[in-house]
Design a protein around this motif. Structure first.
Motif, mmCIF file in Angstrom:
data_model
loop_
_atom_site.group_PDB
_atom_site.id
_atom_site.type_symbol
_atom_site.label_atom_id
_atom_site.label_comp_id
_atom_site.label_asym_id
_atom_site.label_seq_id
_atom_site.Cartn_x
_atom_site.Cartn_y
_atom_site.Cartn_z
ATOM 1 N N THR A 24 0.765 -0.886 -0.031
ATOM 2 C CA THR A 24 0.405 0.236 -0.166
ATOM 3 C C THR A 24 0.796 1.256 -0.310
ATOM 4 N N GLU A 25 -0.032 2.485 -0.681
ATOM 5 C CA GLU A 25 0.844 3.688 -0.538
ATOM 6 C C GLU A 25 1.493 4.066 1.256
ATOM 7 N N GLU A 27 2.559 1.765 3.122
ATOM 8 C CA GLU A 27 3.545 0.931 3.705
ATOM 9 C C GLU A 27 4.910 1.505 2.816
ATOM 10 N N ILE A 278 0.301 1.453 -7.691
ATOM 11 C CA ILE A 278 -0.313 0.914 -7.369
ATOM 12 C C ILE A 278 -2.147 0.942 -6.544
ATOM 13 N N ARG A 279 -2.652 2.197 -6.826
ATOM 14 C CA ARG A 279 -3.935 2.387 -6.822
ATOM 15 C C ARG A 279 -4.651 2.133 -7.726
#
Length: 441
Positions: A24-25, A27, A278-279
């Motif tokens: 995730t962002e 992370e 990621i998104r």
């Protein structure tokens, strides 16, 4: 260029569950902050020296891929203290192990270079210290998925990427990130200093004024090629503020070079940032291994990899020319008094670097174009070399090393010259002899 570094790595791509799990962002931000800035008192030093490989007797003649492969196969049997890697165009790189002192680093790499040169000489080949191949067009030697993807990605911004991959060589100095406390050895100060002092190092050691046998108008053509690749791939984040936050944001917003796919050609997306990947989660969600790989595809002039990798210095002439930039940089970063002197010397240059991050601002472009002929850069370089000379004995440097730095200072820096000027003088001398008149200044 190389994934091997002098004092550690930014992370290893492995097959463990942690590396296969989507990130995730938050992370990514946490991982980058922890991976790329390992702080503490400066203790180790490293250097990566890249070389072009040419015919000993006729360097203008290209070396065939078959001869290069045979020579490199022989080199792989030689025990070395440094890691030996081959760059996309067939350049050789030696990356030292972390050294506890300047002289330990010099000793290891010097011995390794002696061994490498001996093996190459048996096949009539030698190492050439110049920042950009002055004779040949870029020609790729390595055919690997990584470099296929890199070429496809960089071709979108023009020919500069191929020059960088296949026709350039450098001296990369690796210093520890620094400790948490403020002051000359703190990581925030060292991060800022690296980006301002970096322009001075570009100017003082410029050694690539030629391409295809002709002057390019730049004393460091190698640095010009890095600038033309673009800020997303080869630019730095703004140097002010917290380095960890700035670099983590830069990593997320930098374009992805490729998406590695099992059993299929690697995808080379256009304009997809790691944050976007990621998104969107397509063509698959990025993992920790993808982050580790992404970090190796970013080529700013100062790359944090636990330590700071200073990537802006052209390869230097002569067998031992690389020692001077290593010694000067080590002194200015790891001796507190010299670090403070360097900070004061480069601080007046900061105004020329406000418009854009390095290397895409006027300070860096002037350094690459004019070298130390630029009056402000020359003044800063003289002050920095002088401070380094005073510090080197405190770092245990031998008389031979300090004499080499002093000679360089007198021969080049105080005169507003650099090794690129010697190459241009030689070219003018050749032209003068050809035309029957002296055109040298």
């Amino acid at each position: 260029m190389s994934d091997t570094s002098g004092t550690g790595s930014a992370g290893d791509c492995g097959d463990c569950t942690e590396h296969r799990t989507a990130v995730t962002e938050p992370e990514v931000e946490a991982l980058v902050r922890g991976i790329c800035f390992k702080t503490g008192p400066p203790r180790t030093l490293g250097v990566e020296v890249e070389w072009l490989v040419h015919e000993l007797r006729t360097p203008q003649r290209p070396v065939t891929p078959e001869r290069l492969e045979a020579a490199y196969a022989a080199l792989r049997t030689v025990p070395l203290g440094s890691a030996l890697t081959v760059e996309p165009g067939g350049q050789l790189e030696l990356s030292s192990p972390p050294a506890a002192s300047l002289m330990e680093c010099i000793g290891t790499v010097s011995a390794d270079l002696d061994a490498v040169r001996a093996v190459l000489a048996e096949d009539g080949l030698g190492l050439v210290g110049v920042g950009h191949d002055p004779w040949h067009e870029p020609r790729r030697f390595l055919r690997q998925p990584r470099y296929d993807a890199m070429e496809a990605c960089l071709d979108r911004t023009g020919a500069a990427g191929r020059h960088m991959m296949c026709a350039s060589a450098s001296v990369q100095v690796c210093v520890d990130a620094g400790h948490e406390e403020p002051g000359p050895l703190g990581h925030e100060r060292r991060w800022w200093l690296a980006h301002q002092l970096g322009a001075v190092l570009v100017a003082a050691f410029a050694n690539s004024p030629l391409a295809a046998g002709q002057p390019t108008g730049w004393l460091s053509t190698r640095q010009l090629m890095w600038m033309e690749i673009g800020a997303g791939r080869a630019g730095a984040p703004p140097p002010d503020g917290d380095p960890r936050t700035a670099w983590a944001r830069h990593v997320l917003d930098a374009p992805v070079m490729c998406v590695r796919l099992d059993g299929a050609p690697w995808e080379v997306p256009d304009g997809l940032t790691f944050r976007d990947w990621i998104r969107k989660g397509e063509p698959r969600p990025p993992t920790r291994a993808d982050l580790d790989y992404h970090l190796t595809t970013l080529f700013p002039p100062v790359r944090p990899r636990g330590h700071l990798e200073l990537r802006m210095i052209d390869a230097q002439p002569g067998d031992d020319g690389w020692i001077v930039p290593l010694a000067v940089t080590a002194a200015l970063f790891d001796d507190p008094e010299a670090a403070e002197s360097a900070y004061r010397a480069v601080k007046p240059l900061a105004e020329r670097a406000l418009a854009l991050p390095a290397p895409h601002n006027p300070l860096w472009s002037d350094a690459a174009r004019y070298g130390p002929a630029d009056p402000e850069l020359r003044e800063a370089a003289v002050a920095c070399f002088t401070a380094a000379l005073e510090a080197l004995p405190r770092l245990g440097a031998t008389t031979g090393v300090t004499d080499a730095v002093a000679t360089y200072l007198d021969r080049y820096v105080v005169r507003g010259r650099c090794p690129a000027d010697d190459l241009l003088d030689s070219l003018r001398g050749t032209a003068a002899r050809t035309h029957g008149k002296d055109i040298r200044p």
